[in-house]
Structures are given as structure tokens and as C-alpha cells.
Design a protein around this motif. Sequence first.
Motif, PDB file in Angstrom:
ATOM      1  N   ALA A 141      -8.208  -4.198  -6.673  1.00  6.23           N
ATOM      2  CA  ALA A 141      -7.517  -2.920  -6.750  1.00  6.23           C
ATOM      3  C   ALA A 141      -8.533  -1.790  -6.841  1.00  6.23           C
ATOM      4  N   SER A 142      -8.271  -0.711  -6.117  1.00  7.65           N
ATOM      5  CA  SER A 142      -9.144   0.462  -6.155  1.00  7.65           C
ATOM      6  C   SER A 142      -8.466   1.652  -6.800  1.00  7.65           C
ATOM      7  N   THR A 143      -7.133   1.574  -6.955  1.00  5.90           N
ATOM      8  CA  THR A 143      -6.375   2.716  -7.467  1.00  5.90           C
ATOM      9  C   THR A 143      -5.250   2.226  -8.364  1.00  5.90           C
ATOM     10  N   LEU A 144      -5.017   2.963  -9.459  1.00  2.01           N
ATOM     11  CA  LEU A 144      -3.852   2.747 -10.303  1.00  2.01           C
ATOM     12  C   LEU A 144      -2.903   3.922 -10.131  1.00  2.01           C
ATOM     13  N   LYS A 145      -1.630   3.627  -9.897  1.00  2.00           N
ATOM     14  CA  LYS A 145      -0.624   4.687  -9.785  1.00  2.00           C
ATOM     15  C   LYS A 145       0.223   4.655 -11.049  1.00  2.00           C
ATOM     16  N   ILE A 146       0.136   5.702 -11.833  1.00  2.00           N
ATOM     17  CA  ILE A 146       0.858   5.774 -13.105  1.00  2.00           C
ATOM     18  C   ILE A 146       2.333   6.022 -12.824  1.00  2.00           C
ATOM     19  N   ASP A 147       3.194   5.172 -13.351  1.00  2.00           N
ATOM     20  CA  ASP A 147       4.607   5.240 -13.025  1.00  2.00           C
ATOM     21  C   ASP A 147       5.225   6.554 -13.494  1.00  2.00           C
ATOM     22  N   MET A 148       6.163   7.056 -12.671  1.00  2.00           N
ATOM     23  CA  MET A 148       6.777   8.358 -12.938  1.00  2.00           C
ATOM     24  C   MET A 148       7.591   8.357 -14.228  1.00  2.00           C
ATOM     25  N   SER A 149       8.047   7.191 -14.694  1.00  2.00           N
ATOM     26  CA  SER A 149       8.827   7.157 -15.925  1.00  2.00           C
ATOM     27  C   SER A 149       8.015   7.631 -17.122  1.00  2.00           C
ATOM     28  N   PHE A 150       6.671   7.489 -17.068  1.00  2.00           N
ATOM     29  CA  PHE A 150       5.808   7.992 -18.138  1.00  2.00           C
ATOM     30  C   PHE A 150       5.466   9.464 -17.923  1.00  2.00           C
TER      31      PHE A 150
END
Length: 635
Positions: A551-560
Motif C-alpha cells: 500500500a502507498s496510500t491510506l484513505k481516511i474514511d469519511m465517517s471520521f
Amino acid sequence: MPDSASLWRAFGTLLSLPDIKSRVAQVKAVIVVFIILFLLLASSSVLHLQGEWAVESLAIVVILLALNWFLTADTTNIVAGMMLWTVTIYAVSKAFYYDGLYDTALLLYPFVVIFAVFLGSRVMVVPLVCFMLISYYFIAYAVSSNMVVNNVLTAYPAWAKANDMAIMMATYGLGIVVIAKFIRALIAKLSQQKETNRLAKEESEKRILYNDLTGLPNAEKCKQDLEVCLQTSPKDGSLIGFVTLHLNNFNWINSTLGHTFGNELLKLLARRFENLQNDKTVVYHTSGIEFSFVKRTPDFESLNDFCNQIIRLTIMPVSMPDYGYEINCSIGVAAAPFDGNTYAELHRKASFAVYRAKEDEPNSHHFYDKEMESAIVRRLDLITDLKTAIEQNEFELYYQPKVHLATNTIVGAEALIRWHKGNEIIPPNAFIPVAEESGLINEIGKWAIETACRECARWQKIGMKGVTVAVNLSPVQFKRGNLPTYVFRALQQCGLDPNMLELEITESLFIDNADHVKQQIHVMAEKGVNFAIDDFGTGYSNLNYLSHFNASTLKIDMSFVRQMLQNKQQQHIVNAIIKMSRVMDLENVAEGVEDEQTARELQAQGCVYGQGYFWSAPVPRDKFLRLLKQHTYAA
């Protein structure tokens, strides 16, 4: 003497022989033959002999009728003997008083011998034949000594006639015995062949109507039995429950532990289910992973208890050599007469209920209701419409900008699929789950990758260099193992640098078939394709997987992200994910940014990229291209 009407009634009764194979019926048939004979003799006597011996002939008929009345399974030998001796004595008596050895009554002897051979044993035949032979010489003596008047004028001596007739009768009797032996041998052979055919038929029916592995009756037998059960069901308000059980994880057992283990497991379950059988319950093995039960029960509560009993038997630990395993199942129930009165109806509706139970939770059961069928029919219609949409190219990709927070520039876009069904635009959450379940997601996903790569290549050609495109992947797309092949083909066809493509995967991939997925991701990552973990923080969030899956990127979930300004706990979670991504040298993208204040707070915490309605909702490609031209993009 009985009147003619009673004789004819008795005669009609005698002609009624439903089972000629039984000993009683055989004796009765011979009685009928002799009754007919003596009735004809009586008629002939009346017409030609002024009624002489007509009374005697009718008396024999009465005796035969009496013997028929006396005839039972226990008296067949007695009745047969008395009948044959009665006819024999009649014949010798008539010959003695009339034409001696030339009397036609002696022609009854061969008939008596034939019937004696076929009806009796040696004990019956030998005395009769001996008596007949003696009678010839007795009549010859009577004629020679003038004890009786010989009405037939002939120069042929009586003793010579008696010798000839005795020889003929002895030879005739011997021939009858030989023929009888041949016939009995033939009957025995035919009986043996019939028994062989019966056993072969039973074996054939067993193969057709029973499962070879478990020995339980199969779907065809279930259909036959259920139709009989439905037709004979008492009108007392009771139910006939049709229960279908599916083994949910059996295919996994077969693929991991082997078919031999799987077969033994099925046989073990069959033995357990057989313990449920009684006069009101029958179990069937209707397909490889499906068992069915037909249960007569007074009410739905009893049927519910029966389903729980089946589940308990199914999930009991399986103790087999080298393995201890637990099965899980789903059960669907349809009840006659409420849900149908045929096997097809009940099986179909029970299958609908199984499907609902699978959606609910393992080891559960559901009763059929009309709403679940409607939902499944809608799902099937949706699958048909999806196939049409693929053929007619009804899908379109929308693009949502990915923004660099520090410079407020568009650096990429996430491609999101939309379905134009007539004048309606259907969002992905309405059809993607169905596409995944049906396998159509492979065709749809392939089209999405090809289209996104082609559009991104177009951006590069018109001067928007460095703008990347991200495409979501379904776990189903990894199952075939050929995902890298059509990703590389799409990049090659449009001439796009692999670094410009980012594939988004969810954390659910980390659990199922991890090695299979890992191998495909490594192949693509080595060629420069980037991978992002989508909706991070809502799934398993195993840090070990992040390093193993390139993995090169983490996408922070919109619920947070959406509630981070109002909820300190959510803000702390976002801050923790950002710090973790920086420590692991991963880029981070915050999803669901809807206002400027949230964007500034994210930037202050160290978030690099944002995505959300603050900049733009997902838009068609032409509108996104205008957004690119209106904003300064990162080169």
C-alpha cells in the motif's frame, strides 16, 4: 336340485378368478372347467338321449359347487382329490352301465390325469392312474362274463381292448408327467428370471431414487413422496413442512481438506439426520450440499422447534481422524397448504427462505414469506438489467477531484461508476453488491479500468500532466487471478504510465485468500501501479497487512472526517491515522471533506490530500475536465 338361476350365479362367481397364480384359484379354475363340461353333457343328454344321465351330470355339478364352497387355502388338496375322484367314478360308472370300454365317458380319464399331474403330487396321481387301469380290466371282465350288456357289436375281444387302452393310458400318463416336469422347469426358470428382473428393477429404482453416497432418498424420491403425502393429507389443520438445509462452508471444506473428507462428512451428517426420521418425518439428500426434510406437524411452533433441532445436529463438532470441524448451515422452510401444494412450489419457496437465512446469519432458519420472494425476483431482474447494461454500454464514469490541501490544487481524481438506466442514474451502492454476487463485477470492473486509463491518458496528452486516476476494485475481481493481465493491457492500449493509475482496495481483502491477492498486487506494484487502502479505520486495520500488500496510500474514511470538528474522539482517530501514515511513509487522503474549516484542520494535523464536496461532487468527464482547466494542477 338347485334352480338354473342359482347355478348361473354360482357359475359366474367361479369365472371370477383374479389371481390364477394362487393354489386356490388353480383348483377353482379346474372346478369351473368340469362344471362347464357336465352342464354340456347334461344338455346333450336331454337333446339326444331322452335325458339319460342328465340328472347324474347335474348332480356332479352340485357336488362341484359344494366343493367350491368348501374350498379354502387349507383345503385345496382335499377338494382337488375329491373333485378328481368324483369325475373318475362318474366316468367308470357310465361306462359300466352303457358302452363299456367303448363309452365316451372314459375320455374323461385323460383330463383327470392332466389335472391330477398339475394340481396334485404323486400321492394323488398314482392311485388315480392305478384305479383307471384296473377299471379297464374290470369292465373287460364284466363284458366277458356278461355282467353287463355290451351295446357295441364288435369282434374285437374285450381283454385286447382293455390291454390297448391300459397301455395307451399308461403311456399317456407318463407323457403328461414328462411334459409337466418340463413345464414346471420352465415355470421355475421364468420365476427365477422374474425374481432377477425384480431385483434389477429394485436396484435400478434405488439408483434413480436414492443418493449413491449417503443412501438417502434423493430429490426425485422426495418429489414422489411429497405428492403422495399432499394428496393423502388429513383435513385436520395440520401442516406439511418442507425444510431445505444448505451447508454454507462445505465447498471450502472440499477445496482445503479434500473430497474424501467431504464425502465422509456428508455420510456422517446423513446418519445424524436419519435419527430424526419417524412416521411423520422423512429426510432426503436432494443435492450435493442440500438436505431436505418433509415433516407433518400440528403447527408452526412445532415446525420451528424441528428446525432448531436440525441446526443443533448439524453444528455438533465433527470428530474425524486428524480433524475436528464444525459445519454451519442455513435453513429455509415452506409449509403446505399455505405456501403451495406441489413439490416445485414448496422447494422453490424454501430455497428463497434459505437465501434470506444466508443473508441473516450462519446457523439460522427462515420461513418463506411473499416479500422475500419479491426481493429475490427484483434482484434477479436487476441481474438481467445489468447484463443488458454491459451489452449496451449504459455505464459512465464520474470523477471526484483529489486535492492537495497545502496548494489547493487538483492532483488526481477518483473514478466512480454510474449506471444510466433510461432517464435514471443509479448509484453504485444500488447495484455493485448484486454485480459482485453474480460475478458481473468482473466485466464491469474491466470496463471501468479501461475507461479510466483511457481518460487519464487523454489528460496527459492535453497538458494535464501528473493528474492521476484512482479506480475501486472489488474482492471478486481477484478471484480469477487474471487481474494484472487486463490492468496491464488497459495501460498498454492507451499508453498510460502505470504510476498514473491508483487501484483502491478495501480491508476485507486482507482476510479472504490473502496469499492469492498478495501475489497479484505484488505483480502490479512492481510495474509501478499504486495501491490505496480505501475506508481505512472501518475494517480490520491490521498494520501488518499494510506492509505486505504494497500500500502507498491510506484513505481516511469519511465517517471520521465529517464529524471530526464536532466530535473530539473522531478527531483523535483522524489524527492517529495521519500520524501512523507518516511514520509508515504512506500518503494519506481524507474523504468526505465538506467545508473549508475541516480542510484547514486536516492540513494542520498533517493530512496531505483531501477529497469531498467542498471542492466538487463526482462529475462527468467533460465537467471534470473543465474543473481541471479552472484550477491550477500540480505538474
